[in-house]
Scaffold this active site. Structure first.
Site, PDB file in Angstrom:
ATOM      1  N   VAL A 127       0.939  -1.288   0.003  1.00 30.86           N
ATOM      2  CA  VAL A 127       0.092   0.040   0.203  1.00 30.86           C
ATOM      3  C   VAL A 127       1.061   1.329   0.002  1.00 30.86           C
ATOM      4  O   VAL A 127       2.026   1.372   0.816  1.00 30.86           O
ATOM      5  CB  VAL A 127      -0.678   0.128   1.310  1.00 30.86           C
ATOM      6  CG1 VAL A 127      -1.784   1.309   1.328  1.00 30.86           C
ATOM      7  CG2 VAL A 127      -1.668  -1.234   1.310  1.00 30.86           C
ATOM      8  N   ILE A 131       5.577   5.098   0.421  1.00 28.48           N
ATOM      9  CA  ILE A 131       5.057   5.756   1.695  1.00 28.48           C
ATOM     10  C   ILE A 131       5.054   4.582   2.672  1.00 28.48           C
ATOM     11  O   ILE A 131       4.282   3.946   2.949  1.00 28.48           O
ATOM     12  CB  ILE A 131       3.812   6.319   1.551  1.00 28.48           C
ATOM     13  CG1 ILE A 131       3.784   7.241  -0.183  1.00 28.48           C
ATOM     14  CG2 ILE A 131       3.362   7.155   2.565  1.00 28.48           C
ATOM     15  CD1 ILE A 131       2.417   7.681  -0.228  1.00 28.48           C
ATOM     16  N   LYS A 200      -6.064  -1.894  -1.742  1.00 25.17           N
ATOM     17  CA  LYS A 200      -5.332  -1.196  -0.737  1.00 25.17           C
ATOM     18  C   LYS A 200      -6.010  -1.036   0.513  1.00 25.17           C
ATOM     19  O   LYS A 200      -5.774  -1.160   1.791  1.00 25.17           O
ATOM     20  CB  LYS A 200      -4.496  -0.177  -1.424  1.00 25.17           C
ATOM     21  CG  LYS A 200      -3.647  -0.735  -2.595  1.00 25.17           C
ATOM     22  CD  LYS A 200      -3.156   0.699  -3.341  1.00 25.17           C
ATOM     23  CE  LYS A 200      -2.067   0.420  -4.442  1.00 25.17           C
ATOM     24  NZ  LYS A 200      -1.943   1.201  -5.413  1.00 25.17           N
TER      25      LYS A 200
HETATM   26  N1  HSE Z   1      -1.170   0.698 -10.386  1.00 22.26           N
HETATM   27  C1  HSE Z   1      -0.711   1.151  -9.143  1.00 22.26           C
HETATM   28  C2  HSE Z   1      -0.896   2.702  -9.137  1.00 22.26           C
HETATM   29  C3  HSE Z   1       0.742   0.942  -8.758  1.00 22.26           C
HETATM   30  O1  HSE Z   1      -1.120   3.321 -10.082  1.00 22.26           O
HETATM   31  O2  HSE Z   1      -0.930   3.265  -8.040  1.00 22.26           O
HETATM   32  C4  HSE Z   1       0.879   0.769  -7.536  1.00 22.26           C
HETATM   33  O3  HSE Z   1       0.161  -0.009  -6.761  1.00 22.26           O
END
Ligand code: HSE
Length: 409
Positions: A127, A131, A200
């Site tokens: 996630v 960060i 996430k």
């Molecule tokens: N495809 C995801 C995004 C990549 O654009 O945030 C990172 O998880």
């Protein structure tokens, strides 16, 4: 020296190998031992890699090597990652992963297997990319009851929406630009339909409230229906449109969790998180709001989080870090129809506002000089009741063009 293996040599995997190589001295200083990449699993050939002699195509070369104590899974997807991770944990190896699909689908089970085998299963990179969010939530904020977590969790969609807002680009053009710049996949469905953000927020909700939340149980909307007209109405209402993943603890103990585009007020801390950046707000009952901001994707930012987990596992080879949640049955999740929010509506027809007020009661009209349509915002309403009233409005001869939640952020 601690021997480790990396499963996958794509964007993130090659970044992990790169950081472990280029930051060897820095990592030695932090750990007091060398981290040695003993094997890299990938089906492709990398003859020009400085680590060419470490590559294998056979997972068993990693599984059966007793010297390898920590394995980084950076392959992505549930299969075969799930099988490989399970086998590594059962054989006494700690595993770290950047794979949000795996953690969102199998996190509770893998955490249980790690516990049974007295090893660690860490997933900081799953996630928010680079960060820090999993470790802050599980350690630094552990004294708090978490009232709410809300975030911009997907860089691709945030880039697209920012281009629509800042440059007046159409959705399709902004998506193509994101693909050309490498932010969006050739098949962008998981991002633009909200599934990536959903995985996430499921991981963060599981962590915050101790029970696994499965993506199938979460109401998820993407950004494909957002138009420039909506962007302009949002601006006239003092807001920007952002794709938000959000979970909130309710008084009865249930959680209200969803992923959807929202009109976010300009004053919100999430309103100015633009382009491919991510931002996550955690509302603790002791701390108040804590906001995390940075690059949520990309080779080195994501690899940085994977390497931090590798170091943490190397530091805790004989002890378990307490990172754990139990399986969930979905009974703690508020049905989406009962979730409450004010709603933005864009519509076309005659006497739209008077018809809307007959059905919704008083509404706030959004004035825009150059507009052909009509837009208004309802007061707070459950999503179920809202849908019934929108159907009545349509029956009254109004063409409903767009509906978006107002973010209480
Ligand atoms: N495809 C995801 C995004 C990549 O654009 O945030 C990172 O998880």
């Amino acid at each position: 020296m601690v021997s480790v293996a990396i499963m996958g040599h794509g964007v993130v995997g090659s970044g992990v190998a790169e950081i472990l190589t280029t930051h060897k001295k820095k990592l030695f200083a932090g750990l007091g031992e060398e981290i040695y990449i003993k094997k890299i699993l990938d089906l492709r050939e990398f003859p020009d890699s400085p680590l060419a002699d470490r590559f294998t195509k056979d997972f068993n070369d990693i599984l059966n090597d007793r010297e390898i104590r920590v394995v980084a899974e950076v392959m992505g997807g549930v299969n075969p990652a799930y099988d490989f991770v399970k086998k590594c944990l059962k054989s006494g190896k700690s595993v770290v992963t950047s794979n949000k699909e795996l953690v969102a689908a199998k996190g509770a089970e893998l955490l249980e297997i790690a516990k049974e085998n007295n090893v660690n299963f860490l997933f900081e990179a799953s996630v928010g990319g680079g960060i820090p969010i999993i470790r802050p939530m599980s350690q630094c904020l552990v004294a708090n009851n978490v009232d709410e977590v809300a975030g911009i969790l997907n860089g691709t969609t945030n880039f697209i929406l920012t281009k629509m807002i800042a440059d007046g680009m159409q959705f399709d053009d902004a998506l193509k630009l994101a693909q050309d710049l490498g932010f969006a996949e050739r098949n962008p469905a998981a991002d633009i339909e909200g599934h990536d953000a959903c995985r996430k927020i499921c991981i963060l909700a599981s962590l915050a409230y101790g029970k696994h939340v499965y993506p199938d149980a979460v109401h998820t909307e993407g950004i494909t229906k957002i138009t420039l007209e909506d962007v302009k109405y949002a601006e006239a209402f003092g807001c920007v449109i952002k794709l938000i993943g959000k979970v909130k603890k309710l008084e009865d103990g249930k959680i209200d969790i969803l992923v959807a585009p929202m009109l976010v007020p300009n004053e919100s801390q999430l309103a100015n998180i633009d382009y491919e950046f991510n931002g996550i707000m955690v509302r603790g009952d002791c701390t108040g709001d804590v906001v995390f901001y940075g690059k949520g994707a990309g080779k080195l930012p994501t690899a940085s989080a994977v390497v931090a987990d590798i170091v943490d596992c190397c530091k805790h080879l004989k002890t378990r870090k307490y990172l754990y949640w139990t399986d969930g049955d979905g009974k703690n999740i508020l049905p989406a129809e009962q979730s409450v929010s004010a709603m933005y509506v864009r519509a076309n027809g005659t006497d739209v506002i008077s018809k809307a007020e007959n059905i919704f009661g008083s509404v706030s009209v959004i004035e825009r000089a150059d507009a052909d349509d009509t837009a208004f915002v309802t007061s707070e309403i459950t999503y179920g009741e809202f849908n019934e009233k929108i159907a009545s409005l349509a029956n009254d001869g109004v063409e409903v063009l767009s509906t978006i939640r107002i973010g209480d952020l």
